[in-house]
Design an enzyme around this catalytic site. Structure first.
Site, PDB file in Angstrom:
ATOM      1  N   THR A  80       0.820  -1.210   0.000  1.00 13.20           N
ATOM      2  CA  THR A  80       0.000   0.000   0.000  1.00 13.20           C
ATOM      3  C   THR A  80       0.854   1.259   0.000  1.00 13.20           C
ATOM      4  O   THR A  80       0.473   2.278  -0.563  1.00 13.20           O
ATOM      5  CB  THR A  80      -0.934   0.001   1.222  1.00 13.20           C
ATOM      6  OG1 THR A  80      -1.757  -1.167   1.172  1.00 13.20           O
ATOM      7  CG2 THR A  80      -1.833   1.228   1.242  1.00 13.20           C
ATOM      8  N   THR A 113       1.176  -4.134   4.425  1.00 14.13           N
ATOM      9  CA  THR A 113       0.858  -4.409   5.829  1.00 14.13           C
ATOM     10  C   THR A 113       0.298  -5.809   6.058  1.00 14.13           C
ATOM     11  O   THR A 113       0.413  -6.349   7.159  1.00 14.13           O
ATOM     12  CB  THR A 113      -0.161  -3.391   6.376  1.00 14.13           C
ATOM     13  OG1 THR A 113      -1.371  -3.469   5.611  1.00 14.13           O
ATOM     14  CG2 THR A 113       0.396  -1.976   6.318  1.00 14.13           C
ATOM     15  N   ASP A 114      -0.309  -6.419   5.043  1.00 15.12           N
ATOM     16  CA  ASP A 114      -1.023  -7.680   5.265  1.00 15.12           C
ATOM     17  C   ASP A 114      -0.131  -8.789   5.798  1.00 15.12           C
ATOM     18  O   ASP A 114      -0.541  -9.568   6.661  1.00 15.12           O
ATOM     19  CB  ASP A 114      -1.697  -8.145   3.974  1.00 15.12           C
ATOM     20  CG  ASP A 114      -2.962  -7.378   3.655  1.00 15.12           C
ATOM     21  OD1 ASP A 114      -3.380  -6.563   4.498  1.00 15.12           O
ATOM     22  OD2 ASP A 114      -3.541  -7.586   2.569  1.00 15.12           O
TER      23      ASP A 114
END
Length: 355
Positions: free
Chosen positions: A39, A118-119
Site C-alpha cells: 500500500t 501491511t497484510d
C-alpha cells in the site's frame, strides 16, 4: 593594517562554514532501500476513495517523494518486487533475505530499509529476523493508506524508518518494523485492524521504542534469538517446506487436517480456540498425523496469550508442539525453517521457546 588582517580571517571563516555541510554529508550513514510494493507504493483514482491498487509506485518515486530522508542518510534504492503483500511468496522471501545479507556484509552499507505491504509484513519481518546474519539495522515500514490518499501515512512512516535505520542504537535489536511512530520487534508485532492506521500492536512484549519525526527512543532489545544468534541459515536452500495453518472452530472434524497433509504439508499449525484447543475429532486427527511424522503445532486464534505445553492437551503423549507466544502465522514461519533439517520433538519445542 587592521583591514589586511581581517580579510584573510573572514575568508577562512567563510570557507570553513561552507565546508561544514559537505563534511556532514560525508558522515551520513549509507542505507539501501529495498522496495517490495504494498500500500505504501499503492495508488487510487481519487485521494478520498477506499479502493486502490498496491505496488504502483517504484522505489525511485518513493525516494523522490520524501526528500527530507536524504538529510538523515545517503540513500539508494532497489526494487525487489512490486506486489501487494497478500501476494507475498517464497520466491520473494528468498530473494529479499539473500539481498539483505549481501548488503549487510558490505562495509559501505550501514543498514537496510524495506518497504512492504501491511497484510503480511509481520511474517516477512519474522522470517528475516531468523535468517539475516547481521547486527546492522534492518528496518521495515509500510502504510495503511496509498500514496495518493488524503493524509497518506506512508511518507512519514518511511522518513521515520530511515531515521531508525540511521540510528546506531538500532543495531543488534533484530529486524524492526516502524509504523505510525512506533518501533516494533519482528517477533512481537501483529496487525489488529483491517483499515485503521494504528493497526499494529505488540500486545505481549510491548514496543522496542518510539520515533517522532525522526527522533527515536529505544526501550528494550529484541525478544527471542534472532539474526546473528539464530541457528537458521538459507545456505543451499532453494525451497521451503510446506506448512499449512488450520483454523479451529465449533464442530470441527479432522478432514481439513488430513487434506493439508494430503496436499503435501510437512507440518500443520492449528489456530486453536483458547489455549490452542480443538475438538476431540480434530485432536485425534492431529495426533494421528504426528505419529506419521508430520510436525503438528498448537497455536491460538486468540489475539494475545501463550499456548503452554501440556496445559489442557497432553502434548508429550500425542507428540505435539506448543507454540508458546507465537501466533499461527509466525509459528508457521518458524516451523518451515525448523523443517529444513530433521529434529526431535524436544528440539522443535525448544525452538518455539527460544525464538
Amino acid at each position: 593594517m587592521t583591514r589586511a588582517f581581517r580579510w584573510p580571517w573572514a575568508l577562512a571563516l567563510i570557507a570553513t562554514l561552507l565546508a561544514v555541510p559537505a563534511l556532514a554529508a560525508d558522515k551520513l550513514p549509507n542505507l539501501v532501500v529495498l522496495a517490495t510494493g504494498g500500500t505504501i507504493a499503492g495508488a487510487a483514482g481519487s485521494d478520498v476513495q477506499a479502493a486502490y491498487t498496491s505496488g504502483q509506485v517504484g522505489v525511485e518515486q518513493l525516494l523522490a517523494a520524501v526528500p527530507q530522508a536524504k538529510k538523515l542518510a545517503a540513500l539508494r534504492g532497489e526494487q525487489i518486487a512490486n506486489i501487494g503483500s497478500q501476494d507475498m511468496n517464497d520466491e520473494v522471501w528468498l530473494k529479499l533475505a539473500r539481498r539483505v545479507n549481501e548488503l549487510c556484509a558490505m562495509p559501505d552499507v550501514d543498514g537496510v530499509v524495506i518497504t512492504h505491504g501491511t497484510d503480511t509484513i509481520e511474517e516477512t519481518a519474522y522470517f528475516l529476523n531468523l535468517v539475516v546474519k547481521s547486527r546492522k539495522p534492518v528496518v521495515m515500514t509500510a502504510a495503511m493508506r496509498p500514496s495518493t490518499a488524503l493524509s497518506a501515512d506512508g511518507p512519514l512512516n518511511f522518513f521515520n524508518a530511515v531515521a531508525v535505520a540511521a540510528n546506531k542504537d538500532a543495531a543488534g535489536r533484530g529486524v524492526l518494523v516502524v509504523v505510525n511512530d512506533w518501533i516494533h520487534g519482528a517477533a512481537s508485532l501483529t496487525k489488529t485492524n483491517t483499515t485503521a492506521v494504528q493497526t499494529f500492536l505488540s500486545p505481549l512484549r510491548g514496543l522496542i521504542g518510539v520515533v517522532a519525526y525522526g527522533d527515536a527512543e529505544f526501550y528494550r532489545g529484541a525478544v527471542g534469538k534472532n539474526t546473528v544468534d539464530s541457528e537458521f541459515s538459507l545456505d543451499g536452500v532453494s525451497a521451503l517446506p510446506r506448512v499449512d495453518i488450520v483454523m479451529a472452530h465449533e464442530n470441527m472434524d479432522g478432514a481439513i487436517i488430513d487434506a493439508a497433509v494430503a496436499a503435501g504439508a510437512k507440518g500443520v499449525v492449528i489456530a486453536g480456540v483458547g489455549n490452542g484447543n480443538m475438538t476431540k475429532l480434530a485432536l485425534d486427527a492431529l495426533a494421528a498425523q504426528a505419529k506419521k511424522g508430520i510436525v503438528c503445532v498448537r497455536s491460538s486464534r486468540v489475539t494475545t496469550g501463550r499456548v503452554g505445553r501440556n496445559v489442557e492437551v497432553d502434548d508429550d503423549k500425542l507428540g505435539l508442539v506448543a507454540s508458546d507466544d507465537l501466533n499461527p502465522q509466525k509459528a508457521r514461519v518458524l516451523l518451515r525453517l525448523a523443517l529444513l533439517k530433521p529434529r526431535s520433538l524436544a528440539e522443535l519445542q525448544r525452538l518455539f521457546v527460544e525464538y
